[in-house]
Design a protein around this motif. Structure first.
Motif, PDB file in Angstrom:
ATOM      1  N   GLN A 247       0.861  -1.118  -0.136  1.00  0.00           N
ATOM      2  CA  GLN A 247      -0.026   0.008   0.080  1.00  0.00           C
ATOM      3  C   GLN A 247       0.902   1.165   0.025  1.00  0.00           C
ATOM      4  O   GLN A 247       0.461   2.369  -0.637  1.00  0.00           O
ATOM      5  CB  GLN A 247      -0.918  -0.017   1.334  1.00  0.00           C
ATOM      6  N   LYS A 276      -4.078  -2.127  -3.194  1.00  0.00           N
ATOM      7  CA  LYS A 276      -5.318  -1.043  -3.369  1.00  0.00           C
ATOM      8  C   LYS A 276      -5.024   0.173  -4.336  1.00  0.00           C
ATOM      9  O   LYS A 276      -5.026   0.951  -4.250  1.00  0.00           O
ATOM     10  CB  LYS A 276      -5.667  -0.396  -1.919  1.00  0.00           C
ATOM     11  N   ARG A 279      -7.160   3.293  -5.513  1.00  0.00           N
ATOM     12  CA  ARG A 279      -7.174   4.126  -4.862  1.00  0.00           C
ATOM     13  C   ARG A 279      -6.613   5.431  -5.488  1.00  0.00           C
ATOM     14  O   ARG A 279      -6.962   6.501  -5.114  1.00  0.00           O
ATOM     15  CB  ARG A 279      -6.543   4.042  -3.340  1.00  0.00           C
TER      16      ARG A 279
END
Lengths: 522, 88
Positions: A247, A276, A279
Protein backbone atom coordinates in the motif's frame (compact mmCIF):
# COMPACT_ATOMS: atom_id res chain seq x y z
CA UNK A 1 36.11 -2.38 -29.35
CA UNK A 2 37.71 -0.41 -26.53
CA UNK A 3 36.19 2.89 -27.59
CA UNK A 4 33.82 2.54 -24.63
CA UNK A 5 33.81 5.45 -22.23
CA UNK A 6 33.92 4.76 -18.51
CA UNK A 7 30.54 4.14 -16.87
CA UNK A 8 30.49 7.37 -14.85
CA UNK A 9 31.21 9.71 -17.76
CA UNK A 10 27.57 9.68 -18.86
CA UNK A 11 26.58 10.90 -15.38
CA UNK A 12 29.25 13.64 -15.48
CA UNK A 13 27.95 14.84 -18.84
CA UNK A 14 24.38 14.84 -17.55
CA UNK A 15 25.57 16.83 -14.53
CA UNK A 16 27.18 19.39 -16.83
CA UNK A 17 24.05 19.64 -18.97
CA UNK A 18 21.47 19.65 -16.14
CA UNK A 19 23.23 20.92 -13.00
CA UNK A 20 20.01 22.13 -11.35
CA UNK A 21 17.80 19.14 -12.08
CA UNK A 22 17.00 16.71 -9.30
CA UNK A 23 19.30 13.69 -9.46
CA UNK A 24 18.36 11.53 -6.46
CA UNK A 25 15.36 11.60 -4.11
CA UNK A 26 14.86 10.01 -0.71
CA UNK A 27 11.06 10.30 -0.55
CA UNK A 28 9.85 12.56 2.22
CA UNK A 29 13.43 13.06 3.44
CA UNK A 30 15.87 14.70 1.07
CA UNK A 31 16.97 15.19 -2.51
CA UNK A 32 20.08 16.38 -4.36
CA UNK A 33 20.66 18.06 -7.69
CA UNK A 34 23.08 16.82 -10.31
CA UNK A 35 25.54 19.55 -9.34
CA UNK A 36 25.39 18.55 -5.68
CA UNK A 37 25.86 14.86 -6.46
CA UNK A 38 28.75 15.71 -8.78
CA UNK A 39 30.40 17.78 -6.08
CA UNK A 40 29.96 15.23 -3.28
CA UNK A 41 31.28 12.38 -5.43
CA UNK A 42 34.25 14.55 -6.51
CA UNK A 43 35.10 15.17 -2.88
CA UNK A 44 34.98 11.45 -2.08
CA UNK A 45 37.12 10.67 -5.11
CA UNK A 46 39.73 13.22 -3.93
CA UNK A 47 39.71 11.66 -0.47
CA UNK A 48 40.13 8.16 -1.88
CA UNK A 49 43.05 9.35 -4.01
CA UNK A 50 44.62 10.94 -0.92
CA UNK A 51 44.29 7.57 0.85
CA UNK A 52 46.23 5.94 -1.96
CA UNK A 53 43.32 4.32 -3.80
CA UNK A 54 44.41 3.79 -7.39
CA UNK A 55 42.97 2.76 -10.69
CA UNK A 56 41.93 -0.89 -10.47
CA UNK A 57 41.57 -0.98 -6.66
CA UNK A 58 38.34 -2.20 -5.06
CA UNK A 59 36.36 -0.06 -2.61
CA UNK A 60 33.43 -1.47 -0.61
CA UNK A 61 30.05 0.16 0.06
CA UNK A 62 28.35 -1.04 3.25
CA UNK A 63 25.66 1.63 3.49
CA UNK A 64 21.91 1.65 3.44
CA UNK A 65 20.37 2.78 0.18
CA UNK A 66 20.70 6.55 0.26
CA UNK A 67 22.04 9.62 -1.52
CA UNK A 68 25.27 8.87 0.35
CA UNK A 69 25.48 5.44 -1.30
CA UNK A 70 24.86 6.88 -4.79
CA UNK A 71 27.56 9.51 -4.21
CA UNK A 72 29.85 6.71 -3.01
CA UNK A 73 29.32 4.79 -6.25
CA UNK A 74 30.34 7.77 -8.40
CA UNK A 75 33.15 8.82 -6.07
CA UNK A 76 34.68 5.35 -6.32
CA UNK A 77 34.29 5.21 -10.10
CA UNK A 78 35.84 8.67 -10.48
CA UNK A 79 38.85 7.46 -8.48
CA UNK A 80 39.28 4.81 -11.20
CA UNK A 81 38.34 2.10 -8.72
CA UNK A 82 35.79 -0.71 -8.68
CA UNK A 83 32.78 -0.47 -6.38
CA UNK A 84 31.69 -3.47 -4.33
CA UNK A 85 28.22 -2.95 -2.81
CA UNK A 86 27.02 -5.36 -0.13
CA UNK A 87 23.67 -5.98 1.54
CA UNK A 88 23.61 -3.64 4.57
CA UNK A 89 21.15 -6.04 6.24
CA UNK A 90 23.33 -9.12 5.82
CA UNK A 91 25.36 -10.45 8.75
CA UNK A 92 28.64 -8.49 9.19
CA UNK A 93 30.53 -11.80 8.92
CA UNK A 94 29.21 -12.35 5.40
CA UNK A 95 30.07 -8.82 4.33
CA UNK A 96 33.54 -9.13 5.85
CA UNK A 97 34.06 -12.33 3.86
CA UNK A 98 33.17 -10.48 0.65
CA UNK A 99 35.40 -7.49 1.36
CA UNK A 100 38.33 -9.73 2.31
CA UNK A 101 37.70 -11.95 -0.68
CA UNK A 102 38.20 -9.17 -3.22
CA UNK A 103 40.83 -7.37 -1.11
CA UNK A 104 39.20 -3.94 -0.94
CA UNK A 105 41.43 -0.93 -0.18
CA UNK A 106 38.79 0.65 2.03
CA UNK A 107 35.08 0.41 2.87
CA UNK A 108 32.49 3.11 3.42
CA UNK A 109 30.50 1.82 6.37
CA UNK A 110 27.91 3.10 8.82
CA UNK A 111 28.93 3.55 12.44
CA UNK A 112 26.13 1.24 13.71
CA UNK A 113 27.85 -1.84 12.23
CA UNK A 114 31.46 -0.62 12.03
CA UNK A 115 32.80 -2.26 15.22
CA UNK A 116 31.28 -5.65 14.53
CA UNK A 117 32.42 -5.44 10.91
CA UNK A 118 35.97 -4.44 11.85
CA UNK A 119 36.18 -7.39 14.26
CA UNK A 120 34.97 -9.77 11.54
CA UNK A 121 37.55 -8.39 9.10
CA UNK A 122 40.31 -8.85 11.66
CA UNK A 123 39.18 -12.42 12.29
CA UNK A 124 39.81 -13.02 8.59
CA UNK A 125 43.22 -11.38 8.81
CA UNK A 126 42.13 -8.46 6.62
CA UNK A 127 43.59 -5.16 7.74
CA UNK A 128 41.35 -2.68 5.94
CA UNK A 129 41.10 1.01 6.88
CA UNK A 130 37.42 1.94 7.16
CA UNK A 131 35.67 5.19 6.25
CA UNK A 132 33.05 5.29 8.99
CA UNK A 133 30.10 7.64 8.61
CA UNK A 134 27.40 8.32 11.15
CA UNK A 135 24.27 6.91 9.51
CA UNK A 136 23.03 7.70 6.01
CA UNK A 137 20.59 10.18 4.53
CA UNK A 138 20.68 13.06 2.10
CA UNK A 139 24.45 12.74 1.63
CA UNK A 140 24.98 14.69 4.82
CA UNK A 141 26.72 11.99 6.88
CA UNK A 142 29.15 11.41 3.99
CA UNK A 143 29.79 15.16 3.67
CA UNK A 144 30.33 15.39 7.43
CA UNK A 145 32.85 12.55 7.31
CA UNK A 146 34.74 14.26 4.46
CA UNK A 147 34.66 17.59 6.35
CA UNK A 148 36.14 15.93 9.43
CA UNK A 149 38.90 14.27 7.41
CA UNK A 150 39.64 17.54 5.56
CA UNK A 151 39.95 19.32 8.90
CA UNK A 152 42.81 16.96 9.77
CA UNK A 153 44.57 16.87 6.40
CA UNK A 154 42.86 18.42 3.37
CA UNK A 155 42.53 16.12 0.34
CA UNK A 156 43.98 17.87 -2.71
CA UNK A 157 41.92 17.94 -5.89
CA UNK A 158 42.93 14.83 -7.79
CA UNK A 159 42.81 13.98 -11.46
CA UNK A 160 40.36 11.28 -12.37
CA UNK A 161 42.22 8.29 -13.77
CA UNK A 162 40.69 6.92 -16.96
CA UNK A 163 39.97 3.20 -16.58
CA UNK A 164 40.14 1.02 -19.69
CA UNK A 165 37.05 -0.59 -21.19
CA UNK A 166 37.91 -4.01 -19.78
CA UNK A 167 38.75 -2.77 -16.30
CA UNK A 168 36.16 -3.47 -13.59
CA UNK A 169 33.40 -0.99 -12.78
CA UNK A 170 31.77 -3.09 -10.05
CA UNK A 171 31.69 -6.54 -8.51
CA UNK A 172 28.32 -8.00 -7.47
CA UNK A 173 28.32 -10.97 -5.13
CA UNK A 174 25.69 -13.66 -5.61
CA UNK A 175 24.80 -16.93 -3.90
CA UNK A 176 27.26 -19.68 -4.67
CA UNK A 177 26.39 -23.38 -4.67
CA UNK A 178 29.14 -24.04 -2.12
CA UNK A 179 27.47 -21.66 0.35
CA UNK A 180 30.16 -18.97 -0.13
CA UNK A 181 29.15 -15.92 -2.16
CA UNK A 182 30.96 -15.44 -5.47
CA UNK A 183 31.93 -12.11 -6.98
CA UNK A 184 30.69 -11.43 -10.51
CA UNK A 185 33.16 -9.05 -12.19
CA UNK A 186 31.65 -6.51 -14.59
CA UNK A 187 33.81 -4.17 -16.65
CA UNK A 188 33.08 -0.64 -17.82
CA UNK A 189 32.35 -1.99 -21.28
CA UNK A 190 29.96 -4.61 -19.81
CA UNK A 191 28.10 -1.91 -17.93
CA UNK A 192 28.07 0.75 -20.64
CA UNK A 193 26.93 -1.64 -23.38
CA UNK A 194 23.97 -2.59 -21.18
CA UNK A 195 23.17 0.99 -20.22
CA UNK A 196 23.29 2.04 -23.89
CA UNK A 197 20.95 -0.81 -24.80
CA UNK A 198 18.51 0.48 -22.14
CA UNK A 199 18.71 3.98 -23.63
CA UNK A 200 17.86 2.66 -27.06
CA UNK A 201 15.04 0.42 -25.83
CA UNK A 202 13.30 2.57 -23.21
CA UNK A 203 14.13 6.06 -24.54
CA UNK A 204 14.51 7.84 -21.19
CA UNK A 205 14.34 11.62 -21.00
CA UNK A 206 15.27 14.18 -18.32
CA UNK A 207 11.55 14.30 -17.44
CA UNK A 208 11.56 10.67 -16.32
CA UNK A 209 11.49 9.59 -12.71
CA UNK A 210 12.95 6.12 -12.15
CA UNK A 211 12.13 3.88 -9.22
CA UNK A 212 15.07 2.37 -7.37
CA UNK A 213 13.44 -0.62 -5.73
CA UNK A 214 16.20 -3.24 -5.87
CA UNK A 215 19.05 -3.05 -3.37
CA UNK A 216 22.37 -1.81 -4.77
CA UNK A 217 24.02 -5.23 -4.50
CA UNK A 218 21.44 -6.61 -7.00
CA UNK A 219 22.07 -6.17 -10.71
CA UNK A 220 18.66 -4.55 -11.22
CA UNK A 221 20.15 -1.46 -9.57
CA UNK A 222 22.53 -0.97 -12.52
CA UNK A 223 19.61 -0.01 -14.74
CA UNK A 224 17.98 2.16 -12.09
CA UNK A 225 21.06 4.18 -11.17
CA UNK A 226 23.15 4.39 -14.30
CA UNK A 227 20.37 4.74 -16.86
CA UNK A 228 18.47 7.36 -14.85
CA UNK A 229 21.57 9.44 -14.13
CA UNK A 230 22.87 9.18 -17.70
CA UNK A 231 19.74 10.91 -18.98
CA UNK A 232 19.32 13.73 -16.49
CA UNK A 233 16.32 11.90 -14.99
CA UNK A 234 15.48 11.59 -11.27
CA UNK A 235 16.21 8.44 -9.27
CA UNK A 236 13.70 7.81 -6.48
CA UNK A 237 15.21 5.59 -3.78
CA UNK A 238 12.91 3.12 -2.05
CA UNK A 239 14.26 1.74 1.21
CA UNK A 240 14.05 -1.90 2.15
CA UNK A 241 11.20 -1.57 4.66
CA UNK A 242 9.05 0.69 2.45
CA UNK A 243 9.80 -1.59 -0.48
CA UNK A 244 7.98 -4.55 1.06
CA UNK A 245 4.76 -2.74 1.89
CA UNK A 246 2.40 -2.76 -1.11
CA UNK A 247 0.00 0.00 0.00
CA UNK A 248 2.86 2.29 0.82
CA UNK A 249 4.47 1.53 -2.53
CA UNK A 250 1.29 2.30 -4.44
CA UNK A 251 1.10 5.67 -2.73
CA UNK A 252 4.76 6.32 -3.41
CA UNK A 253 4.43 5.57 -7.14
CA UNK A 254 1.60 8.12 -7.33
CA UNK A 255 3.13 10.81 -5.11
CA UNK A 256 6.64 10.60 -6.51
CA UNK A 257 5.25 10.49 -10.06
CA UNK A 258 7.33 7.45 -10.97
CA UNK A 259 7.43 7.06 -14.76
CA UNK A 260 9.71 4.02 -15.12
CA UNK A 261 9.30 1.23 -12.59
CA UNK A 262 11.69 -1.72 -12.34
CA UNK A 263 11.56 -4.55 -9.81
CA UNK A 264 11.25 -8.28 -9.32
CA UNK A 265 7.80 -9.63 -10.27
CA UNK A 266 7.08 -10.73 -6.70
CA UNK A 267 6.68 -7.14 -5.48
CA UNK A 268 4.45 -6.31 -8.48
CA UNK A 269 2.34 -9.36 -7.61
CA UNK A 270 1.97 -8.00 -4.06
CA UNK A 271 1.06 -4.57 -5.45
CA UNK A 272 -1.62 -6.12 -7.66
CA UNK A 273 -3.11 -8.18 -4.82
CA UNK A 274 -2.69 -5.98 -1.77
CA UNK A 275 -1.69 -2.51 -2.95
CA UNK A 276 -5.22 -1.11 -3.28
CA UNK A 277 -4.01 0.39 -6.56
CA UNK A 278 -7.46 1.65 -7.46
CA UNK A 279 -7.23 4.28 -4.73
CA UNK A 280 -4.89 6.55 -6.73
CA UNK A 281 -4.03 7.54 -10.31
CA UNK A 282 -0.67 6.99 -11.94
CA UNK A 283 -0.70 9.23 -15.03
CA UNK A 284 3.11 9.46 -15.16
CA UNK A 285 3.78 5.74 -15.11
CA UNK A 286 4.80 4.84 -18.67
CA UNK A 287 6.94 1.69 -18.37
CA UNK A 288 6.85 -1.24 -15.97
CA UNK A 289 9.91 -3.48 -16.19
CA UNK A 290 10.34 -6.70 -14.29
CA UNK A 291 13.11 -9.30 -14.04
CA UNK A 292 14.59 -11.86 -11.72
CA UNK A 293 12.01 -14.64 -11.79
CA UNK A 294 8.92 -15.87 -13.61
CA UNK A 295 5.94 -13.52 -13.23
CA UNK A 296 2.89 -15.67 -12.39
CA UNK A 297 0.41 -14.88 -15.19
CA UNK A 298 -2.51 -14.63 -12.82
CA UNK A 299 -0.99 -11.67 -10.97
CA UNK A 300 0.37 -10.06 -14.13
CA UNK A 301 -3.18 -10.14 -15.50
CA UNK A 302 -4.52 -8.42 -12.39
CA UNK A 303 -1.79 -5.79 -12.56
CA UNK A 304 -2.48 -5.05 -16.24
CA UNK A 305 -6.18 -4.73 -15.47
CA UNK A 306 -5.55 -2.28 -12.65
CA UNK A 307 -2.89 -0.34 -14.58
CA UNK A 308 -3.71 -0.67 -18.28
CA UNK A 309 -1.70 2.30 -19.58
CA UNK A 310 2.03 1.62 -19.11
CA UNK A 311 4.07 -0.62 -21.37
CA UNK A 312 5.18 -3.88 -19.75
CA UNK A 313 8.57 -5.50 -20.35
CA UNK A 314 9.72 -8.90 -19.16
CA UNK A 315 13.51 -8.67 -18.85
CA UNK A 316 15.65 -11.75 -18.38
CA UNK A 317 19.28 -12.36 -17.57
CA UNK A 318 21.64 -13.53 -14.84
CA UNK A 319 23.96 -11.09 -13.03
CA UNK A 320 26.75 -12.46 -15.23
CA UNK A 321 25.24 -10.83 -18.35
CA UNK A 322 22.71 -8.46 -16.80
CA UNK A 323 19.62 -8.32 -19.05
CA UNK A 324 20.24 -10.51 -22.10
CA UNK A 325 16.73 -11.10 -23.50
CA UNK A 326 13.54 -9.06 -23.29
CA UNK A 327 9.90 -9.31 -24.27
CA UNK A 328 7.19 -6.70 -24.36
CA UNK A 329 3.93 -7.97 -22.88
CA UNK A 330 0.96 -6.38 -24.60
CA UNK A 331 -2.05 -6.05 -22.29
CA UNK A 332 -4.68 -7.23 -21.75
CA UNK A 333 -3.55 -10.67 -20.62
CA UNK A 334 -6.11 -13.11 -22.03
CA UNK A 335 -8.33 -14.72 -19.41
CA UNK A 336 -7.52 -18.23 -20.63
CA UNK A 337 -3.74 -17.78 -20.59
CA UNK A 338 -1.91 -19.61 -17.81
CA UNK A 339 1.56 -20.21 -19.28
CA UNK A 340 4.12 -17.52 -18.43
CA UNK A 341 5.16 -15.08 -21.15
CA UNK A 342 8.35 -15.71 -23.15
CA UNK A 343 11.62 -14.17 -22.07
CA UNK A 344 11.83 -12.88 -25.64
CA UNK A 345 14.68 -12.08 -27.97
CA UNK A 346 18.36 -11.43 -27.34
CA UNK A 347 19.27 -7.78 -26.71
CA UNK A 348 21.04 -5.99 -29.55
CA UNK A 349 24.42 -5.74 -27.79
CA UNK A 350 24.60 -9.51 -27.26
CA UNK A 351 24.23 -12.75 -29.18
CA UNK A 352 22.61 -15.98 -28.02
CA UNK A 353 22.54 -19.63 -28.99
CA UNK A 354 20.88 -22.74 -27.60
CA UNK A 355 23.04 -25.83 -27.17
CA UNK A 356 22.74 -29.40 -25.89
CA UNK A 357 24.94 -30.88 -23.15
CA UNK A 358 27.78 -31.36 -25.68
CA UNK A 359 27.75 -27.72 -26.73
CA UNK A 360 26.13 -28.50 -30.10
CA UNK A 361 23.39 -26.15 -31.36
CA UNK A 362 19.93 -27.65 -31.08
CA UNK A 363 17.22 -27.24 -33.72
CA UNK A 364 14.70 -24.46 -33.23
CA UNK A 365 11.88 -25.80 -31.05
CA UNK A 366 14.11 -28.19 -29.08
CA UNK A 367 15.13 -27.62 -25.46
CA UNK A 368 18.68 -26.56 -24.72
CA UNK A 369 20.82 -24.32 -22.59
CA UNK A 370 20.89 -20.62 -23.46
CA UNK A 371 24.41 -19.31 -23.97
CA UNK A 372 25.34 -15.67 -24.39
CA UNK A 373 28.31 -13.82 -25.82
CA UNK A 374 29.06 -10.17 -26.45
CA UNK A 375 30.01 -6.90 -24.85
CA UNK A 376 27.78 -7.32 -21.78
CA UNK A 377 29.16 -10.65 -20.56
CA UNK A 378 31.12 -10.62 -17.28
CA UNK A 379 34.88 -10.93 -17.01
CA UNK A 380 34.58 -13.90 -14.63
CA UNK A 381 34.24 -14.64 -10.90
CA UNK A 382 36.67 -12.89 -8.60
CA UNK A 383 39.56 -15.19 -7.65
CA UNK A 384 37.70 -18.28 -8.87
CA UNK A 385 39.41 -19.38 -12.07
CA UNK A 386 37.87 -22.85 -12.00
CA UNK A 387 34.31 -21.62 -11.51
CA UNK A 388 34.93 -19.02 -14.22
CA UNK A 389 36.21 -21.68 -16.61
CA UNK A 390 33.15 -23.82 -15.90
CA UNK A 391 30.86 -20.86 -16.59
CA UNK A 392 32.04 -20.55 -20.18
CA UNK A 393 32.67 -22.69 -23.18
CA UNK A 394 34.57 -21.77 -26.32
CA UNK A 395 32.57 -22.21 -29.47
CA UNK A 396 33.83 -23.52 -32.82
CA UNK A 397 34.06 -19.84 -33.79
CA UNK A 398 36.69 -19.34 -31.07
CA UNK A 399 34.44 -17.02 -29.05
CA UNK A 400 33.75 -17.38 -25.35
CA UNK A 401 30.09 -18.10 -24.53
CA UNK A 402 28.62 -17.74 -21.06
CA UNK A 403 26.46 -20.71 -20.07
CA UNK A 404 23.40 -19.32 -18.29
CA UNK A 405 22.35 -22.70 -16.87
CA UNK A 406 18.82 -21.87 -18.03
CA UNK A 407 16.98 -24.29 -20.28
CA UNK A 408 15.00 -22.54 -23.02
CA UNK A 409 13.12 -23.23 -26.23
CA UNK A 410 13.12 -20.94 -29.25
CA UNK A 411 9.72 -20.50 -30.89
CA UNK A 412 9.06 -19.95 -34.60
CA UNK A 413 8.91 -16.19 -34.09
CA UNK A 414 12.39 -16.17 -32.53
CA UNK A 415 11.23 -15.62 -28.95
CA UNK A 416 12.75 -17.77 -26.23
CA UNK A 417 10.65 -19.42 -23.53
CA UNK A 418 12.16 -20.30 -20.18
CA UNK A 419 11.76 -23.96 -19.19
CA UNK A 420 13.86 -24.44 -16.07
CA UNK A 421 17.37 -24.87 -14.74
CA UNK A 422 20.16 -27.21 -15.73
CA UNK A 423 21.31 -27.30 -12.11
CA UNK A 424 19.61 -26.97 -8.74
CA UNK A 425 19.26 -23.20 -8.57
CA UNK A 426 15.84 -21.51 -8.47
CA UNK A 427 14.76 -17.91 -8.37
CA UNK A 428 12.44 -16.93 -5.58
CA UNK A 429 11.25 -13.39 -4.89
CA UNK A 430 14.12 -12.25 -7.06
CA UNK A 431 16.73 -14.10 -4.98
CA UNK A 432 18.90 -16.87 -6.27
CA UNK A 433 18.36 -19.94 -4.13
CA UNK A 434 20.53 -23.04 -4.30
CA UNK A 435 18.38 -25.98 -3.20
CA UNK A 436 21.52 -27.69 -1.89
CA UNK A 437 22.03 -24.80 0.51
CA UNK A 438 18.54 -25.41 2.00
CA UNK A 439 19.32 -29.11 2.39
CA UNK A 440 22.61 -28.27 4.10
CA UNK A 441 20.66 -26.04 6.52
CA UNK A 442 18.10 -28.77 7.28
CA UNK A 443 20.78 -31.39 7.90
CA UNK A 444 22.05 -29.25 10.77
CA UNK A 445 19.05 -30.38 12.82
CA UNK A 446 20.08 -33.36 14.94
CA UNK A 447 16.78 -35.19 14.43
CA UNK A 448 16.77 -34.97 10.65
CA UNK A 449 18.02 -38.13 9.04
CA UNK A 450 17.54 -37.26 5.37
CA UNK A 451 16.57 -34.03 3.60
CA UNK A 452 15.83 -33.52 -0.08
CA UNK A 453 14.48 -30.26 -1.45
CA UNK A 454 12.72 -29.89 -4.79
CA UNK A 455 11.17 -26.93 -6.57
CA UNK A 456 8.22 -27.11 -8.92
CA UNK A 457 6.60 -24.38 -11.01
CA UNK A 458 3.49 -22.91 -9.43
CA UNK A 459 0.91 -20.72 -11.09
CA UNK A 460 0.24 -18.74 -7.94
CA UNK A 461 3.71 -18.25 -6.49
CA UNK A 462 5.97 -18.78 -9.51
CA UNK A 463 7.84 -21.57 -7.76
CA UNK A 464 7.02 -23.76 -4.76
CA UNK A 465 9.75 -25.34 -2.69
CA UNK A 466 9.06 -28.62 -0.91
CA UNK A 467 11.38 -30.25 1.61
CA UNK A 468 11.08 -34.03 1.96
CA UNK A 469 12.40 -35.24 5.27
CA UNK A 470 12.88 -38.40 7.24
CA UNK A 471 13.72 -38.33 10.90
CA UNK A 472 15.63 -40.37 13.41
CA UNK A 473 12.79 -40.61 15.92
CA UNK A 474 9.27 -41.86 15.99
CA UNK A 475 7.61 -38.49 16.32
CA UNK A 476 8.51 -36.04 13.56
CA UNK A 477 9.16 -32.41 14.43
CA UNK A 478 6.11 -30.18 14.32
CA UNK A 479 5.73 -27.71 11.49
CA UNK A 480 6.30 -24.82 13.88
CA UNK A 481 9.50 -26.37 15.22
CA UNK A 482 10.73 -26.94 11.68
CA UNK A 483 9.98 -23.44 10.48
CA UNK A 484 11.58 -21.86 13.50
CA UNK A 485 14.66 -23.99 13.03
CA UNK A 486 14.86 -22.91 9.39
CA UNK A 487 14.43 -19.25 10.35
CA UNK A 488 17.48 -19.54 12.58
CA UNK A 489 19.64 -21.31 10.03
CA UNK A 490 18.64 -19.94 6.65
CA UNK A 491 17.76 -16.57 5.14
CA UNK A 492 13.96 -16.17 5.36
CA UNK A 493 13.57 -16.30 1.57
CA UNK A 494 14.98 -19.84 1.60
CA UNK A 495 12.42 -21.40 3.97
CA UNK A 496 10.49 -24.12 2.09
CA UNK A 497 6.78 -23.64 1.37
CA UNK A 498 5.98 -27.22 2.33
CA UNK A 499 7.51 -29.92 4.48
CA UNK A 500 6.66 -33.57 3.96
CA UNK A 501 7.74 -36.35 6.32
CA UNK A 502 8.52 -39.73 4.81
CA UNK A 503 9.64 -42.97 6.37
CA UNK A 504 12.81 -43.00 4.30
CA UNK A 505 13.13 -41.07 1.04
CA UNK A 506 12.66 -42.86 -2.31
CA UNK A 507 15.93 -44.08 -3.84
CA UNK A 508 17.21 -44.83 -7.32
CA UNK A 509 18.77 -48.17 -8.27
CA UNK A 510 22.18 -46.75 -7.31
CA UNK A 511 20.79 -45.85 -3.87
CA UNK A 512 20.77 -42.11 -4.45
CA UNK A 513 17.80 -39.97 -3.47
CA UNK A 514 15.32 -40.13 -6.35
CA UNK A 515 14.68 -36.46 -7.09
CA UNK A 516 12.57 -37.24 -10.16
CA UNK A 517 10.19 -39.26 -8.02
CA UNK A 518 10.11 -36.51 -5.37
CA UNK A 519 9.28 -33.89 -8.00
CA UNK A 520 6.30 -35.97 -9.06
CA UNK A 521 5.23 -36.26 -5.43
CA UNK A 522 5.55 -32.48 -4.94
CA UNK B 1 -12.95 -4.62 31.57
CA UNK B 2 -14.63 -8.00 31.46
CA UNK B 3 -15.80 -7.31 27.93
CA UNK B 4 -12.30 -6.36 26.75
CA UNK B 5 -10.90 -9.61 28.11
CA UNK B 6 -13.57 -11.58 26.33
CA UNK B 7 -12.97 -9.67 23.12
CA UNK B 8 -9.24 -10.37 23.26
CA UNK B 9 -9.86 -14.02 23.92
CA UNK B 10 -12.15 -14.27 20.93
CA UNK B 11 -9.64 -12.41 18.76
CA UNK B 12 -6.79 -14.67 19.84
CA UNK B 13 -8.80 -17.79 19.02
CA UNK B 14 -9.86 -16.38 15.64
CA UNK B 15 -6.34 -15.36 14.64
CA UNK B 16 -4.91 -18.72 15.71
CA UNK B 17 -7.61 -20.58 13.87
CA UNK B 18 -6.85 -18.64 10.68
CA UNK B 19 -3.08 -19.14 10.92
CA UNK B 20 -3.45 -22.88 11.61
CA UNK B 21 -5.91 -23.36 8.77
CA UNK B 22 -4.02 -21.31 6.18
CA UNK B 23 -0.35 -21.65 6.98
CA UNK B 24 0.14 -24.58 9.35
CA UNK B 25 -1.98 -27.43 7.99
CA UNK B 26 -1.74 -30.48 10.23
CA UNK B 27 -0.12 -28.64 13.14
CA UNK B 28 -1.41 -29.44 16.63
CA UNK B 29 -3.32 -26.32 17.81
CA UNK B 30 -1.66 -26.33 21.25
CA UNK B 31 1.74 -25.76 19.60
CA UNK B 32 0.67 -22.34 18.37
CA UNK B 33 1.05 -20.40 21.59
CA UNK B 34 0.46 -16.68 22.16
CA UNK B 35 4.15 -15.81 22.19
CA UNK B 36 5.61 -17.87 19.36
CA UNK B 37 7.44 -15.55 16.93
CA UNK B 38 5.46 -15.71 13.71
CA UNK B 39 7.38 -13.48 11.31
CA UNK B 40 10.89 -13.78 12.72
CA UNK B 41 10.19 -17.48 13.34
CA UNK B 42 9.58 -18.16 9.66
CA UNK B 43 5.92 -19.11 10.15
CA UNK B 44 4.46 -16.13 8.26
CA UNK B 45 6.27 -14.89 5.15
CA UNK B 46 5.43 -11.51 3.64
CA UNK B 47 2.47 -12.76 1.61
CA UNK B 48 1.08 -14.77 4.52
CA UNK B 49 1.33 -11.66 6.70
CA UNK B 50 -0.63 -9.59 4.18
CA UNK B 51 -3.27 -12.32 3.91
CA UNK B 52 -3.64 -12.33 7.68
CA UNK B 53 -3.99 -8.54 7.70
CA UNK B 54 -6.69 -8.68 5.02
CA UNK B 55 -8.52 -11.32 7.02
CA UNK B 56 -8.54 -9.43 10.33
CA UNK B 57 -9.41 -6.13 8.63
CA UNK B 58 -12.47 -7.72 7.11
CA UNK B 59 -13.40 -9.77 10.17
CA UNK B 60 -13.27 -6.84 12.61
CA UNK B 61 -14.05 -3.95 10.27
CA UNK B 62 -10.83 -2.10 11.06
CA UNK B 63 -7.89 -0.80 9.03
CA UNK B 64 -4.26 -1.36 9.84
CA UNK B 65 -1.92 1.47 8.88
CA UNK B 66 0.92 0.66 6.50
CA UNK B 67 3.52 1.19 9.21
CA UNK B 68 1.73 -1.28 11.49
CA UNK B 69 2.14 -4.17 9.07
CA UNK B 70 5.56 -5.22 10.28
CA UNK B 71 7.39 -7.51 12.62
CA UNK B 72 7.22 -5.04 15.47
CA UNK B 73 3.41 -5.05 15.56
CA UNK B 74 2.53 -8.53 14.31
CA UNK B 75 5.22 -10.95 15.41
CA UNK B 76 3.14 -12.92 17.92
CA UNK B 77 -0.54 -13.74 18.43
CA UNK B 78 -0.31 -11.65 21.58
CA UNK B 79 1.00 -8.59 19.65
CA UNK B 80 -1.66 -9.00 16.99
CA UNK B 81 -4.47 -9.16 19.54
CA UNK B 82 -3.18 -6.07 21.36
CA UNK B 83 -3.07 -4.13 18.10
CA UNK B 84 -6.56 -5.26 17.08
CA UNK B 85 -8.04 -4.53 20.49
CA UNK B 86 -6.57 -1.02 20.45
CA UNK B 87 -8.63 -0.33 17.33
CA UNK B 88 -11.98 -1.48 18.68
Amino acid sequence: MSTTRPLHHAFMEAAAAHPDRTAVVEPGQASVTYAQLEQLSDRLSDRLAAMGVQRGDRVGIYLRKSIDAVAAIYGILKAGATYVPVDPGAPPARNAYIMANCAVRTVLVEARVADKFRAELQALGADVPLLVQDGTGGGEPLAALLDALDAQVPAPIANHPLPGADELAYILYTSGSTGKPKGVMLSHENAVSFVDWCSETFQPTPEDRFSSHAPFHFDLSILDIHVALKHGAALVLIGEEAGKDPQNLARLIAEEQISIWYSAPSILALLAQFGKLARANYPHLRSVLFAGEVFAVKHLRTLCELLPDPRYYNLYGPTETNVCTYYEVLPPVPAERSTPYPIGKVCSHLEGRVVDEHGVDVARGAEGELCITGRGVMQGYWAMPEQTARGFYTGADGRRWYRTGDIVVEAEDGNFTYRGRRDRMVKRRGYRVELGEIEAGLYRHPQIEEAAVVAVADEEAGVKITAFLSCKQERPLSLIELKRFCAENLPLYMIPDRFAWQTGLPKTSTDKIDYQRLKEMA
Amino acid sequence: MQRLMELKEEMGATVKDFILREFLPGEAPENLTDDIPLISGGILDSIATLKLVMFVEERYGITLEAHEVDREHLDTVHDIVELLASKK
